[in-house]
Motif scaffolding. Structure first.
Motif, PDB file in Angstrom:
ATOM      1  N   SER A 229     -14.361  -1.419   4.280  1.00 57.79           N
ATOM      2  CA  SER A 229     -13.040  -1.576   4.892  1.00 57.79           C
ATOM      3  C   SER A 229     -13.016  -0.978   6.288  1.00 57.79           C
TER       4      SER A 229
ATOM      5  N   GLY B  56      -7.393   0.307   7.363  1.00 61.76           N
ATOM      6  CA  GLY B  56      -7.237  -0.888   6.541  1.00 61.76           C
ATOM      7  C   GLY B  56      -6.607  -0.610   5.186  1.00 61.76           C
TER       8      GLY B  56
ATOM      9  N   ASP C  94     -11.002  -6.164  -0.046  1.00 65.16           N
ATOM     10  CA  ASP C  94     -11.033  -5.352   1.164  1.00 65.16           C
ATOM     11  C   ASP C  94     -10.699  -6.221   2.373  1.00 65.16           C
ATOM     12  N   GLN C  95     -10.636  -5.628   3.529  1.00 68.21           N
ATOM     13  CA  GLN C  95     -10.339  -6.344   4.766  1.00 68.21           C
ATOM     14  C   GLN C  95     -11.537  -6.331   5.703  1.00 68.21           C
TER      15      GLN C  95
ATOM     16  N   GLY D 189     -12.351 -10.914   4.365  1.00 69.77           N
ATOM     17  CA  GLY D 189     -12.602  -9.834   3.414  1.00 69.77           C
ATOM     18  C   GLY D 189     -13.150 -10.359   2.103  1.00 69.77           C
TER      19      GLY D 189
END
Length: 380
Positions: free
Chosen positions: A281, A285, A304-305, A363
């Protein structure tokens, strides 16, 4: 027919004795029999007869082309009876095995079956060959279980043997850290970091060995697990890593969602998934966790990003020691490469699965799907 028999014998020995797919493909491509220098069919059949594994070769019509003594003993057949040329369905009437043979022939793909016959638990592999031939491999699960127990015992012994010197080295590292100076501070820090990584690796190997040798539903301490508080508890353990980077948790879940499972192993699975998401991440984030009920199943999504998963990641993500492109990791930490393999085995021991994909907006998304959800109308 003789050529087909040669090819199928080679296939059977390749699967049972480890001659390899390269050899099998080479044999399949030759129409004039086996390549020069390789054993002929009579020799291969002789080796098959000496094998500790039961082998039966079936022709296109389902009749027995060859059966070795081990298979005769497993199936409790009269060794003096002429079996070659007899329809296998007259020798063995079990519907499960007959179904596996039909599926292997129709789909041209190997089929595996756990089968009980004559008071024995057997592992059966049906291997399709050329021109409609099939090889049926019979092996006692008792010997397989003994091999698994031996493997687990070996890994456990090695892990325990490594723990003692690692603990001693960690104590030495702590002692050195108390006496560091400007010249050796970085070396001591690196020593401690690598020793901690080795300690984590030993623990992960031991846990993975236990999980791989546990059949679904066995070896678990099944209790009623309330998932939202468990996610919060796992995230609390990761806060010292997340807070300095400004990463927060976004939990989307019903007011209550519970399932029956091993709470300690589910805790480990969630810890590995959230730690993996945290690792990839960006600073500031969000790690998004969603809990959803799908009939009698629970779907746990961890997103996640980060930069997402490459094609190689999607193919190999859950393999032992696989690590993606280190450039994608936003944190400084490196794992043992076993975390997601452990999650996969925890899913398998619960009768579930894990899958990975990329989110449309960017992500990675890892979804843990488990049975045994308890909710309205589903008594615990």
């Amino acid at each position: 027919m003789a050529r087909s028999l040669e090819l199928l014998v080679a296939l059977a020995l390749g699967a049972g004795l480890g001659l390899g797919f390269g050899l099998l493909l080479g044999l399949w491509r030759r129409r004039g029999g086996l390549s020069r220098g390789l054993p002929r069919a009579r020799q291969l059949l002789s080796w098959m007869d000496s094998s500790a594994t039961g082998w039966i070769l079936l022709d296109r019509s389902g009749s027995i082309g060859h059966i070795n003594p081990r298979a005769e003993r497993i199936l409790q057949l009269d060794a003096g009876r002429l079996l070659v040329g007899q329809p296998f369905t007259e020798i063995c009437t079990d519907p499960e095995l007959a179904s596996s043979i039909r599926i292997a022939r129709r789909q041209d793909r190997p089929q595996r079956l756990e089968w009980h016959s004559g008071g024995q638990d057997l592992d059966v592999m049906v291997v399709p060959g050329r021109d409609g031939w099939l090889g049926v491999q019979l092996q006692s699960r008792r010997s397989l279980d003994a091999q698994l127990e031996q493997q687990e015992r070996w890994v456990s012994d090695v892990a325990h043997e490594l723990k003692t010197p690692l603990t001693a080295l960690l104590l030495v590292g702590d002692s050195l850290a108390a006496q560091v100076n400007s010249q050796n501070a970085r070396l001591v820090e690196r020593l401690q970091r690598e020793l901690l990584r080795l300690q984590e690796l030993v623990g992960d190997l031991l846990e993975l060995s236990r999980l791989e040798n546990t059949l679904p539903g066995l070896g678990q301490r099944a209790t009623l697990v309330d998932l939202p508080p468990l996610v919060e508890q796992v995230w609390a353990n990761l806060r010292p890593l997340a807070d300095p980077r400004g990463i927060r948790l976004d939990l989307q879940a019903p007011a209550q969602i519970q399932l029956r499972g091993d709470s300690s192993r589910l805790h480990r699975a969630l810890l590995n998934l959230l730690d993996n998401a945290l690792r990839f991440s960006p600073d500031g984030g969000v790690v998004a966790v969603s809990l959803a009920r799908r009939g009698d199943w629970c779907q746990i999504g961890v997103a996640d990003q980060g930069a997402g998963l490459s094609e190689d990641d999607l193919l190999h993500l859950f393999e032992r020691f696989y690590r993606g492109d280190p450039a994608r990791a936003r944190g400084q930490r490196t794992g043992s490469g076993l975390g997601l393999s452990i999650v996969q085995q925890i899913a398998v021991t619960h009768g579930g699965r894990i899958q990975a994909s990329n989110q449309p907006g960017g992500g990675a998304l890892l979804e843990l799907i488990l049975p045994g959800v308890v909710g309205p109308g589903r008594p615990g």
